[in-house]
Design a protein around this motif. Structure first.
Motif, short mmCIF file in Angstrom:
data_model
loop_
_atom_site.label_atom_id
_atom_site.label_comp_id
_atom_site.label_asym_id
_atom_site.label_seq_id
_atom_site.Cartn_x
_atom_site.Cartn_y
_atom_site.Cartn_z
N THR A 1 15.38 10.17 -123.77
CA THR A 1 14.27 9.42 -123.19
C THR A 1 14.72 8.08 -122.64
N THR A 2 15.70 7.45 -123.26
CA THR A 2 16.16 6.16 -122.75
C THR A 2 16.88 6.33 -121.42
N THR A 3 17.62 7.41 -121.27
CA THR A 3 18.32 7.61 -120.00
C THR A 3 17.32 7.91 -118.89
N LEU A 4 16.27 8.66 -119.20
CA LEU A 4 15.26 8.95 -118.18
C LEU A 4 14.48 7.70 -117.82
N ARG A 5 14.14 6.89 -118.81
CA ARG A 5 13.44 5.64 -118.52
C ARG A 5 14.31 4.72 -117.68
N GLY A 6 15.58 4.66 -118.00
CA GLY A 6 16.49 3.80 -117.25
C GLY A 6 16.59 4.23 -115.80
N ARG A 7 16.62 5.53 -115.56
CA ARG A 7 16.70 6.03 -114.19
C ARG A 7 15.41 5.74 -113.44
N ALA A 8 14.27 5.90 -114.10
CA ALA A 8 12.99 5.64 -113.45
C ALA A 8 12.85 4.16 -113.11
N ASN B 1 12.39 2.49 -109.40
CA ASN B 1 11.28 1.58 -109.08
C ASN B 1 11.79 0.24 -108.57
N ASN B 2 12.85 -0.28 -109.15
CA ASN B 2 13.41 -1.55 -108.69
C ASN B 2 13.92 -1.43 -107.26
N ARG B 3 14.56 -0.33 -106.94
CA ARG B 3 15.06 -0.13 -105.58
C ARG B 3 13.89 -0.01 -104.60
N PHE B 4 12.82 0.67 -105.01
CA PHE B 4 11.66 0.84 -104.15
C PHE B 4 10.98 -0.50 -103.89
N GLU B 5 10.83 -1.32 -104.94
CA GLU B 5 10.21 -2.64 -104.77
C GLU B 5 11.07 -3.54 -103.90
N ALA B 6 12.37 -3.46 -104.04
CA ALA B 6 13.26 -4.27 -103.21
C ALA B 6 13.12 -3.88 -101.74
N GLY B 7 12.95 -2.59 -101.48
CA GLY B 7 12.75 -2.13 -100.11
C GLY B 7 11.44 -2.63 -99.54
N LEU B 8 10.38 -2.64 -100.35
CA LEU B 8 9.09 -3.15 -99.87
C LEU B 8 9.17 -4.64 -99.58
N ASN B 9 9.89 -5.38 -100.38
CA ASN B 9 10.04 -6.82 -100.14
C ASN B 9 10.80 -7.08 -98.84
N ASN B 10 11.76 -6.25 -98.52
CA ASN B 10 12.53 -6.44 -97.29
C ASN B 10 11.71 -6.08 -96.05
#
Length: 95
Positions: free
Chosen positions: A52-59, A63-72
């Motif tokens: 579960t920790t590996t899946l949470r880490g991947r998710a 999400n961080n990459r998606f938010e960074a793209g929206l900010n750009n």
């Protein structure tokens, strides 16, 4: 009739980690085989692995990459300054 199937015989698989022995019918030439990890001592089989920790880490990473793209997307690109002459070009009327 042709005899194309190999002869199977009991083979002893010894786990090097936990010293457990498994006897399995095999067509291997050796009667004893040393293995490094078996189902008795592997982390996946004994339940010490936490998936579960590996899946949470991947998710979270996605999400961080998606938010960074929206900010750009919301930012306007900066115009590049022309290097060279600092004075603006003269028009035909000024010449």
């Amino acid at each position: 009739m042709r005899d194309i199937h190999p002869v199977s015989k009991p083979c002893v698989y010894n786990c090097v980690t936990c010293k457990k022995e498994f006897i399995i019918d095999s067509a291997a030439k050796n009667t004893e085989v040393a293995i490094e990890v078996c189902s008795n001592c592997h982390t996946f089989f004994i339940g010490k692995q936490n998936a579960t920790t590996t899946l949470r880490g991947r998710a979270e990473k996605l999400n961080n990459r998606f938010e960074a793209g929206l900010n750009n997307i919301n930012k306007k690109p900066e115009k590049k300054k022309i290097q060279g002459k600092s004075e603006p070009r003269k028009s035909l009327n000024e010449l």
